[in-house]
Motif scaffolding. Structure first.
Motif, PDB file in Angstrom:
ATOM      1  N   ASN A 129       2.596   8.908  -2.080  1.00  0.00           N
ATOM      2  CA  ASN A 129       1.684   8.312  -1.099  1.00  0.00           C
ATOM      3  C   ASN A 129       2.494   7.672   0.026  1.00  0.00           C
ATOM      4  O   ASN A 129       3.738   7.688   0.008  1.00  0.00           O
ATOM      5  CB  ASN A 129       0.731   7.310  -1.763  1.00  0.00           C
ATOM      6  N   SER A 130       1.817   7.088   1.008  1.00  0.00           N
ATOM      7  CA  SER A 130       2.498   6.569   2.203  1.00  0.00           C
ATOM      8  C   SER A 130       3.499   5.472   1.867  1.00  0.00           C
ATOM      9  O   SER A 130       4.598   5.414   2.442  1.00  0.00           O
ATOM     10  CB  SER A 130       1.465   6.039   3.195  1.00  0.00           C
ATOM     11  N   TRP A 131       3.139   4.584   0.931  1.00  0.00           N
ATOM     12  CA  TRP A 131       4.050   3.502   0.552  1.00  0.00           C
ATOM     13  C   TRP A 131       5.307   4.057  -0.127  1.00  0.00           C
ATOM     14  O   TRP A 131       6.433   3.649   0.195  1.00  0.00           O
ATOM     15  CB  TRP A 131       3.340   2.525  -0.377  1.00  0.00           C
ATOM     16  N   GLU A 132       5.136   4.999  -1.015  1.00  0.00           N
ATOM     17  CA  GLU A 132       6.270   5.592  -1.720  1.00  0.00           C
ATOM     18  C   GLU A 132       7.177   6.356  -0.763  1.00  0.00           C
ATOM     19  O   GLU A 132       8.410   6.312  -0.880  1.00  0.00           O
ATOM     20  CB  GLU A 132       5.759   6.506  -2.830  1.00  0.00           C
ATOM     21  N   LYS A 133       6.571   7.055   0.203  1.00  0.00           N
ATOM     22  CA  LYS A 133       7.375   7.761   1.200  1.00  0.00           C
ATOM     23  C   LYS A 133       8.157   6.780   2.053  1.00  0.00           C
ATOM     24  O   LYS A 133       9.337   6.991   2.349  1.00  0.00           O
ATOM     25  CB  LYS A 133       6.470   8.612   2.094  1.00  0.00           C
ATOM     26  N   GLN A 134       7.501   5.697   2.451  1.00  0.00           N
ATOM     27  CA  GLN A 134       8.180   4.699   3.273  1.00  0.00           C
ATOM     28  C   GLN A 134       9.361   4.077   2.531  1.00  0.00           C
ATOM     29  O   GLN A 134      10.449   3.915   3.098  1.00  0.00           O
ATOM     30  CB  GLN A 134       7.200   3.598   3.677  1.00  0.00           C
ATOM     31  N   GLU A 135       9.153   3.739   1.269  1.00  0.00           N
ATOM     32  CA  GLU A 135      10.226   3.155   0.467  1.00  0.00           C
ATOM     33  C   GLU A 135      11.403   4.117   0.350  1.00  0.00           C
ATOM     34  O   GLU A 135      12.567   3.709   0.452  1.00  0.00           O
ATOM     35  CB  GLU A 135       9.700   2.805  -0.925  1.00  0.00           C
ATOM     36  N   LYS A 136      11.105   5.395   0.140  1.00  0.00           N
ATOM     37  CA  LYS A 136      12.160   6.401   0.023  1.00  0.00           C
ATOM     38  C   LYS A 136      12.908   6.560   1.343  1.00  0.00           C
ATOM     39  O   LYS A 136      14.150   6.617   1.361  1.00  0.00           O
ATOM     40  CB  LYS A 136      11.523   7.737  -0.394  1.00  0.00           C
ATOM     41  N   ILE A 137      12.181   6.613   2.448  1.00  0.00           N
ATOM     42  CA  ILE A 137      12.795   6.807   3.759  1.00  0.00           C
ATOM     43  C   ILE A 137      13.670   5.612   4.135  1.00  0.00           C
ATOM     44  O   ILE A 137      14.771   5.776   4.677  1.00  0.00           O
ATOM     45  CB  ILE A 137      11.719   7.053   4.825  1.00  0.00           C
ATOM     46  N   TYR A 167       0.066   0.221   3.752  1.00  0.00           N
ATOM     47  CA  TYR A 167       0.567   1.230   2.819  1.00  0.00           C
ATOM     48  C   TYR A 167       0.631   0.667   1.396  1.00  0.00           C
ATOM     49  O   TYR A 167       0.294   1.350   0.425  1.00  0.00           O
ATOM     50  CB  TYR A 167       1.966   1.697   3.238  1.00  0.00           C
ATOM     51  N   TYR A 168       1.090  -0.590   1.289  1.00  0.00           N
ATOM     52  CA  TYR A 168       1.192  -1.198  -0.039  1.00  0.00           C
ATOM     53  C   TYR A 168      -0.199  -1.349  -0.667  1.00  0.00           C
ATOM     54  O   TYR A 168      -0.378  -1.100  -1.865  1.00  0.00           O
ATOM     55  CB  TYR A 168       1.878  -2.560   0.033  1.00  0.00           C
ATOM     56  N   THR A 169      -1.168  -1.755   0.141  1.00  0.00           N
ATOM     57  CA  THR A 169      -2.537  -1.912  -0.353  1.00  0.00           C
ATOM     58  C   THR A 169      -3.075  -0.594  -0.890  1.00  0.00           C
ATOM     59  O   THR A 169      -3.677  -0.534  -1.972  1.00  0.00           O
ATOM     60  CB  THR A 169      -3.463  -2.445   0.759  1.00  0.00           C
ATOM     61  N   GLU A 170      -2.859   0.482  -0.138  1.00  0.00           N
ATOM     62  CA  GLU A 170      -3.298   1.804  -0.576  1.00  0.00           C
ATOM     63  C   GLU A 170      -2.651   2.168  -1.909  1.00  0.00           C
ATOM     64  O   GLU A 170      -3.316   2.677  -2.825  1.00  0.00           O
ATOM     65  CB  GLU A 170      -2.934   2.856   0.479  1.00  0.00           C
ATOM     66  N   ASN A 171      -1.361   1.914  -2.012  1.00  0.00           N
ATOM     67  CA  ASN A 171      -0.629   2.228  -3.237  1.00  0.00           C
ATOM     68  C   ASN A 171      -1.132   1.393  -4.409  1.00  0.00           C
ATOM     69  O   ASN A 171      -1.351   1.914  -5.516  1.00  0.00           O
ATOM     70  CB  ASN A 171       0.863   1.962  -3.014  1.00  0.00           C
ATOM     71  N   LEU A 211      -7.390  -2.368  10.815  1.00  0.00           N
ATOM     72  CA  LEU A 211      -6.556  -2.606   9.638  1.00  0.00           C
ATOM     73  C   LEU A 211      -7.272  -3.548   8.668  1.00  0.00           C
ATOM     74  O   LEU A 211      -7.305  -3.310   7.461  1.00  0.00           O
ATOM     75  CB  LEU A 211      -5.203  -3.185  10.054  1.00  0.00           C
ATOM     76  N   LYS A 212      -7.865  -4.607   9.206  1.00  0.00           N
ATOM     77  CA  LYS A 212      -8.579  -5.565   8.359  1.00  0.00           C
ATOM     78  C   LYS A 212      -9.756  -4.908   7.647  1.00  0.00           C
ATOM     79  O   LYS A 212      -9.989  -5.142   6.464  1.00  0.00           O
ATOM     80  CB  LYS A 212      -9.069  -6.736   9.208  1.00  0.00           C
ATOM     81  N   LEU A 213     -10.494  -4.080   8.366  1.00  0.00           N
ATOM     82  CA  LEU A 213     -11.638  -3.393   7.771  1.00  0.00           C
ATOM     83  C   LEU A 213     -11.196  -2.436   6.672  1.00  0.00           C
ATOM     84  O   LEU A 213     -11.799  -2.380   5.594  1.00  0.00           O
ATOM     85  CB  LEU A 213     -12.414  -2.637   8.853  1.00  0.00           C
ATOM     86  N   THR A 214     -10.133  -1.697   6.932  1.00  0.00           N
ATOM     87  CA  THR A 214      -9.631  -0.729   5.951  1.00  0.00           C
ATOM     88  C   THR A 214      -9.182  -1.430   4.671  1.00  0.00           C
ATOM     89  O   THR A 214      -9.507  -0.986   3.554  1.00  0.00           O
ATOM     90  CB  THR A 214      -8.454   0.074   6.533  1.00  0.00           C
ATOM     91  N   ILE A 215      -8.459  -2.520   4.821  1.00  0.00           N
ATOM     92  CA  ILE A 215      -7.976  -3.260   3.654  1.00  0.00           C
ATOM     93  C   ILE A 215      -9.141  -3.900   2.905  1.00  0.00           C
ATOM     94  O   ILE A 215      -9.196  -3.889   1.665  1.00  0.00           O
ATOM     95  CB  ILE A 215      -6.936  -4.317   4.070  1.00  0.00           C
TER      96      ILE A 215
END
Length: 250
Positions: A129-137, A167-171, A211-215
């Protein structure tokens, strides 16, 4: 009769040898190595090591002001226009940045191109997911670039931190689908404070309404799941109004 056969055999042998040499010279001897994205040569590696200890050189007016954008454009040219032929990239730099500048830019370009190739594998990985990709990058970025050069290529901006929080919230929600909103909110509040650190109020200014609405939707996903569209709209309006006066968004 025997001499005639020997003569024919000798002529055929000469023709075969001639054809073999012709094929060799036309198709193999004069064909250089196939173009490709080569790693550092020894000269570039020396310059890269020197540059790592004096990255401020890249901030002078002799070099592109937006270095990362310049390298991205060069990477695109090499990949799509020049058939991955790195020698053409080098020739381009020598033409437009003669002298020491071409050598410096070539050294940093090779490192950046290798970095782009490496992260490209993970950006396309459907299992992350986006958080995992970001951490890897980010991990790969730290491996490729010393701190000074990394700061120039990837300058800090507060919006990057808010994006990380999203991204963390999604993860977190993806990995914890059965947790209720109260527990989700408590956990994410702590994570937000940890991510934003001492710059909490400054970074919070970059949390836009979307962003606030999505979270908020992710926090209350279990409650929203059983509501009809009208109920969802009323519920979200109330929650967002309440949150605007709470510590979560302040």
């Amino acid at each position: 009769m025997m001499n005639k056969r020997k003569l024919i055999f000798f002529i055929l042998l000469i023709l075969l040898v001639f054809i073999s040499f012709t094929v060799y010279f036309l198709f193999f001897k004069n064909r250089g190595p196939l173009p490709g994205k080569k790693p550092f040569d020894s000269g570039s590696e020396v310059i890269w090591n020197q540059l790592s200890s004096r990255p401020d050189l890249l901030l002078t007016e002799d070099y592109p002001s937006d270095l990362k954008n310049f390298l991205d454009e060069l990477f695109g040219k090499e990949t799509y226009e020049w058939g991955a032929d790195r020698s053409r990239t080098y020739d381009y730099l020598v033409l437009h940045f003669p002298g020491e500048r071409s050598s410096v830019l070539y050294a940093i370009y090779v490192a950046y191109a290798n970095y782009r190739d490496e992260i490209g594998k993970w950006e396309k990985d459907p299992n992350l997911n986006s958080w995992e990709k970001q951490e890897k990058i980010l991990k790969i970025r730290n491996q490729f670039f010393p701190e000074g050069i990394k700061e120039i290529l990837f300058p800090y901006h507060p919006s990057q931190v808010t994006q990380s929080f999203l991204y963390y919230t999604e993860n977190y929600v993806q990995k914890n689908p059965y947790k209720f909103s109260k527990e989700r909110k408590s956990h994410l509040l702590k994570k937000r404070q940890n991510l934003y650190g001492e710059q909490l109020h400054e970074i919070a200014k970059w949390e836009n309404p979307n962003l606030k609405l999505t979270i908020t939707k992710m926090i209350y996903a279990r409650e929203l799941e059983v509501m009809n569209p009208l109920e969802k709209e009323v519920f979200l309006q109330r929650v967002l109004s309440d949150e605007s006066h709470a510590d979560f968004w302040n």
